[in-house]
Design a protein around this motif. Structure first.
Motif, PDB file in Angstrom:
ATOM      1  N   TRP A   5       0.765  -1.152   0.035  1.00 28.13           N
ATOM      2  CA  TRP A   5       0.005  -0.013  -0.026  1.00 28.13           C
ATOM      3  C   TRP A   5       1.063   1.191   0.078  1.00 28.13           C
ATOM      4  CZ3 TRP A   5      -5.531  -0.477   0.301  1.00 28.13           C
ATOM      5  CH2 TRP A   5      -5.756  -1.792   0.787  1.00 28.13           C
ATOM      6  N   GLY A   6       0.403   2.244  -0.702  1.00 30.34           N
ATOM      7  CA  GLY A   6       1.277   3.468  -0.549  1.00 30.34           C
ATOM      8  C   GLY A   6       0.420   4.775  -1.311  1.00 30.34           C
ATOM      9  N   LYS A   7       1.130   5.425  -1.973  1.00 27.37           N
ATOM     10  CA  LYS A   7       0.638   6.769  -2.598  1.00 27.37           C
ATOM     11  C   LYS A   7      -0.580   6.312  -3.547  1.00 27.37           C
ATOM     12  CE  LYS A   7       2.157  10.219  -5.769  1.00 27.37           C
ATOM     13  NZ  LYS A   7       3.304  10.425  -6.648  1.00 27.37           N
ATOM     14  N   SER A   8      -0.327   5.186  -4.327  1.00 22.18           N
ATOM     15  CA  SER A   8      -1.377   4.719  -5.251  1.00 22.18           C
ATOM     16  C   SER A   8      -2.122   3.538  -4.614  1.00 22.18           C
ATOM     17  CB  SER A   8      -0.710   4.678  -6.445  1.00 22.18           C
ATOM     18  OG  SER A   8      -0.040   5.760  -7.005  1.00 22.18           O
ATOM     19  N   ASP A   9      -2.767   3.913  -3.491  1.00 20.47           N
ATOM     20  CA  ASP A   9      -3.769   2.683  -2.889  1.00 20.47           C
ATOM     21  C   ASP A   9      -4.656   1.959  -3.919  1.00 20.47           C
ATOM     22  OD1 ASP A   9      -1.952   2.874  -0.711  1.00 20.47           O
ATOM     23  OD2 ASP A   9      -3.606   3.783   0.492  1.00 20.47           O
ATOM     24  N   ILE A  10      -5.253   2.955  -4.587  1.00 19.83           N
ATOM     25  CA  ILE A  10      -6.507   2.518  -5.305  1.00 19.83           C
ATOM     26  C   ILE A  10      -6.045   1.490  -6.518  1.00 19.83           C
ATOM     27  CG2 ILE A  10      -6.919   4.403  -6.569  1.00 19.83           C
ATOM     28  CD1 ILE A  10     -10.033   3.895  -6.158  1.00 19.83           C
ATOM     29  N   TYR A  11      -4.984   1.929  -7.288  1.00 22.11           N
ATOM     30  CA  TYR A  11      -4.359   1.233  -8.245  1.00 22.11           C
ATOM     31  C   TYR A  11      -3.589  -0.099  -7.630  1.00 22.11           C
ATOM     32  CZ  TYR A  11      -4.326   5.339 -10.995  1.00 22.11           C
ATOM     33  OH  TYR A  11      -4.786   6.447 -11.821  1.00 22.11           O
ATOM     34  N   TYR A  12      -3.091  -0.177  -6.609  1.00 24.23           N
ATOM     35  CA  TYR A  12      -2.721  -1.201  -5.738  1.00 24.23           C
ATOM     36  C   TYR A  12      -3.571  -2.213  -5.604  1.00 24.23           C
ATOM     37  CZ  TYR A  12      -1.138  -4.279  -2.038  1.00 24.23           C
ATOM     38  OH  TYR A  12      -0.690  -5.140  -1.264  1.00 24.23           O
ATOM     39  N   VAL A  13      -4.686  -1.842  -5.131  1.00 23.45           N
ATOM     40  CA  VAL A  13      -5.837  -3.004  -4.875  1.00 23.45           C
ATOM     41  C   VAL A  13      -6.384  -3.434  -6.101  1.00 23.45           C
ATOM     42  CG1 VAL A  13      -8.303  -2.914  -4.271  1.00 23.45           C
ATOM     43  CG2 VAL A  13      -6.783  -1.470  -2.748  1.00 23.45           C
ATOM     44  N   ASP A  14      -6.332  -2.576  -7.155  1.00 22.17           N
ATOM     45  CA  ASP A  14      -7.004  -3.227  -8.284  1.00 22.17           C
ATOM     46  C   ASP A  14      -5.882  -4.452  -8.867  1.00 22.17           C
ATOM     47  OD1 ASP A  14      -9.324  -2.433  -8.441  1.00 22.17           O
ATOM     48  OD2 ASP A  14      -8.710  -0.558  -9.471  1.00 22.17           O
ATOM     49  N   LEU A  15      -4.447  -3.915  -9.045  1.00 18.96           N
ATOM     50  CA  LEU A  15      -3.466  -4.651  -9.496  1.00 18.96           C
ATOM     51  C   LEU A  15      -3.399  -5.970  -8.754  1.00 18.96           C
ATOM     52  CD1 LEU A  15      -1.115  -4.892 -11.498  1.00 18.96           C
ATOM     53  CD2 LEU A  15       0.167  -3.839  -9.893  1.00 18.96           C
ATOM     54  N   VAL A  16      -3.270  -5.959  -7.395  1.00 17.63           N
ATOM     55  CA  VAL A  16      -2.895  -7.111  -6.685  1.00 17.63           C
ATOM     56  C   VAL A  16      -4.162  -8.102  -6.880  1.00 17.63           C
ATOM     57  CG1 VAL A  16      -3.122  -7.818  -4.217  1.00 17.63           C
ATOM     58  CG2 VAL A  16      -1.282  -6.066  -5.134  1.00 17.63           C
ATOM     59  N   GLN A  17      -5.309  -7.257  -7.072  1.00 18.66           N
ATOM     60  CA  GLN A  17      -6.562  -8.576  -7.426  1.00 18.66           C
ATOM     61  C   GLN A  17      -6.136  -9.417  -8.341  1.00 18.66           C
ATOM     62  OE1 GLN A  17     -10.244  -6.503  -8.308  1.00 18.66           O
ATOM     63  NE2 GLN A  17     -11.218  -8.590  -8.221  1.00 18.66           N
ATOM     64  N   ILE A  18      -5.583  -8.976  -9.259  1.00 23.69           N
ATOM     65  CA  ILE A  18      -5.299  -9.978 -10.667  1.00 23.69           C
ATOM     66  C   ILE A  18      -4.079 -10.270 -10.284  1.00 23.69           C
ATOM     67  CG2 ILE A  18      -4.787  -9.962 -12.977  1.00 23.69           C
ATOM     68  CD1 ILE A  18      -6.830  -7.487 -13.274  1.00 23.69           C
ATOM     69  N   ALA A  19      -3.036  -9.810 -10.069  1.00 22.28           N
ATOM     70  CA  ALA A  19      -1.572 -10.299  -9.988  1.00 22.28           C
ATOM     71  C   ALA A  19      -1.280 -11.230  -8.996  1.00 22.28           C
ATOM     72  CB  ALA A  19      -0.603  -9.180  -9.945  1.00 22.28           C
ATOM     73  N   LYS A  20      -2.101 -11.180  -7.788  1.00 20.85           N
ATOM     74  CA  LYS A  20      -1.441 -12.059  -6.844  1.00 20.85           C
ATOM     75  C   LYS A  20      -1.868 -13.755  -7.297  1.00 20.85           C
ATOM     76  CE  LYS A  20      -2.091 -12.200  -1.877  1.00 20.85           C
ATOM     77  NZ  LYS A  20      -3.025 -11.696  -0.822  1.00 20.85           N
ATOM     78  N   GLY A  21      -2.745 -13.689  -8.041  1.00 19.38           N
ATOM     79  CA  GLY A  21      -3.080 -15.119  -8.552  1.00 19.38           C
ATOM     80  C   GLY A  21      -1.971 -15.902  -9.473  1.00 19.38           C
ATOM     81  N   PHE A  22      -1.057 -15.165  -9.717  1.00 20.13           N
ATOM     82  CA  PHE A  22       0.141 -15.471 -10.517  1.00 20.13           C
ATOM     83  C   PHE A  22       1.221 -15.995  -9.348  1.00 20.13           C
ATOM     84  CE2 PHE A  22      -2.305 -13.472 -13.623  1.00 20.13           C
ATOM     85  CZ  PHE A  22      -2.400 -14.351 -14.678  1.00 20.13           C
ATOM     86  N   GLY A  23       1.105 -15.611  -8.217  1.00 21.56           N
ATOM     87  CA  GLY A  23       2.248 -15.942  -7.368  1.00 21.56           C
ATOM     88  C   GLY A  23       3.170 -14.837  -6.677  1.00 21.56           C
ATOM     89  N   ARG A  24       3.537 -14.998  -5.301  1.00 23.55           N
ATOM     90  CA  ARG A  24       4.337 -14.047  -4.788  1.00 23.55           C
ATOM     91  C   ARG A  24       5.391 -13.567  -5.603  1.00 23.55           C
ATOM     92  NH1 ARG A  24       5.155 -12.069  -0.053  1.00 23.55           N
ATOM     93  NH2 ARG A  24       3.523 -13.568   1.002  1.00 23.55           N
ATOM     94  N   GLY A  25       6.022 -14.335  -6.775  1.00 24.44           N
ATOM     95  CA  GLY A  25       7.445 -13.963  -7.390  1.00 24.44           C
ATOM     96  C   GLY A  25       6.978 -13.413  -8.811  1.00 24.44           C
ATOM     97  N   PHE A  26       5.695 -13.256  -8.996  1.00 28.02           N
ATOM     98  CA  PHE A  26       5.288 -12.772 -10.392  1.00 28.02           C
ATOM     99  C   PHE A  26       5.769 -11.326 -10.479  1.00 28.02           C
ATOM    100  CE2 PHE A  26       2.026 -10.389 -13.109  1.00 28.02           C
ATOM    101  CZ  PHE A  26       2.211 -11.211 -14.460  1.00 28.02           C
ATOM    102  N   ALA A  27       6.545 -10.975 -11.534  1.00 30.01           N
ATOM    103  CA  ALA A  27       7.237  -9.870 -11.869  1.00 30.01           C
ATOM    104  C   ALA A  27       6.485  -8.983 -13.057  1.00 30.01           C
ATOM    105  CB  ALA A  27       8.742 -10.151 -12.016  1.00 30.01           C
ATOM    106  N   MET A  28       6.443  -7.583 -12.661  1.00 22.16           N
ATOM    107  CA  MET A  28       5.838  -6.890 -13.833  1.00 22.16           C
ATOM    108  C   MET A  28       6.290  -5.352 -13.354  1.00 22.16           C
ATOM    109  SD  MET A  28       2.307  -6.488 -11.543  1.00 22.16           S
ATOM    110  CE  MET A  28       2.656  -6.976 -10.060  1.00 22.16           C
ATOM    111  N   ASN A  29       5.938  -4.599 -14.453  1.00 19.00           N
ATOM    112  CA  ASN A  29       6.385  -3.142 -14.346  1.00 19.00           C
ATOM    113  C   ASN A  29       5.118  -2.450 -14.315  1.00 19.00           C
ATOM    114  OD1 ASN A  29       9.268  -3.264 -14.606  1.00 19.00           O
ATOM    115  ND2 ASN A  29       9.091  -3.803 -16.570  1.00 19.00           N
ATOM    116  N   PRO A  30       4.504  -1.892 -13.195  1.00 15.80           N
ATOM    117  CA  PRO A  30       3.243  -1.241 -13.240  1.00 15.80           C
ATOM    118  C   PRO A  30       3.533   0.371 -13.215  1.00 15.80           C
ATOM    119  CG  PRO A  30       3.973  -2.077 -11.114  1.00 15.80           C
ATOM    120  CD  PRO A  30       4.839  -2.584 -11.921  1.00 15.80           C
ATOM    121  N   ILE A  31       2.833   0.958 -13.934  1.00 14.37           N
ATOM    122  CA  ILE A  31       2.815   2.528 -13.990  1.00 14.37           C
ATOM    123  C   ILE A  31       1.618   2.995 -13.801  1.00 14.37           C
ATOM    124  CG2 ILE A  31       3.305   4.527 -15.517  1.00 14.37           C
ATOM    125  CD1 ILE A  31       5.062   2.954 -17.285  1.00 14.37           C
ATOM    126  N   PHE A  32       1.497   3.512 -12.541  1.00 16.15           N
ATOM    127  CA  PHE A  32       0.307   4.226 -11.941  1.00 16.15           C
ATOM    128  C   PHE A  32       0.118   5.615 -12.301  1.00 16.15           C
ATOM    129  CE2 PHE A  32       0.904   1.244  -8.036  1.00 16.15           C
ATOM    130  CZ  PHE A  32       0.431   0.032  -8.802  1.00 16.15           C
TER     131      PHE A  32
END
Length: 149
Positions: free
Chosen positions: A78-105
């Motif tokens: 959680w941080g400066k872009s909490d609302i983006y974080y909530v939406d991103l984690v909803q999808i990305a968490k399903g690919f595992g803790r080590g799933f790597a990406m480059n999000p731009i909020f």
């Protein structure tokens, strides 16, 4: 009267959005991964053309990405872009803790130099590096009921 009812309902929806985000925060990765694998197994049977057209719109790139993403899902917080974080984690968490990406909020005005998950992208130019995700859904994907229809 109608405006007050709409504002009250929207406030309740906002509370529900944040509560869902908090619950997902504590959901084990295994549970999220199990749900994602079940969804992917259903998709493997065959994807209708209209859905593939939509996926092709969201992800323009057709070749491997050839870079090392800099953020793993397990390191997001959680941080400066909490609302983006909530939406991103909803999808990305399903690919595992080590799933790597480059999000731009936030609003993306330039095309990213490497593949990145974005909420918006410029209309013109090569979109190969812009992967659209429904980030900030609470604000941008809200469709109120029309009481006059």
């Amino acid at each position: 009267m109608l405006k007050k009812q709409t504002e009250k309902r929207r406030t309740e929806e906002r509370l529900g959005f944040w509560m869902d985000g908090i619950v997902r925060e504590f959901r084990p990765y295994q549970a999220a991964m199990h749900r994602t694998h079940k969804l992917l197994d259903r998709v493997a049977v065959g994807v209708p053309n209209d859905i593939m057209d939509r996926v092709d719109y969201y992800i323009k790139r057709r070749k491997p990405f050839g870079y090392r993403p800099h953020v793993e899902v397990g390191n997001l917080s959680w941080g400066k872009s909490d609302i983006y974080y909530v939406d991103l984690v909803q999808i990305a968490k399903g690919f595992g803790r080590g799933f790597a990406m480059n999000p731009i909020f936030g609003v993306v005005l330039d095309i990213p130099p490497i593949a990145a998950i974005v909420r918006s992208r410029p209309l013109a130019g090569n979109h190969d590096n812009s992967i659209l995700f429904p980030l900030n859904r609470f604000r941008h994907f809200y469709f109120p009921d029309d009481p006059y229809t």
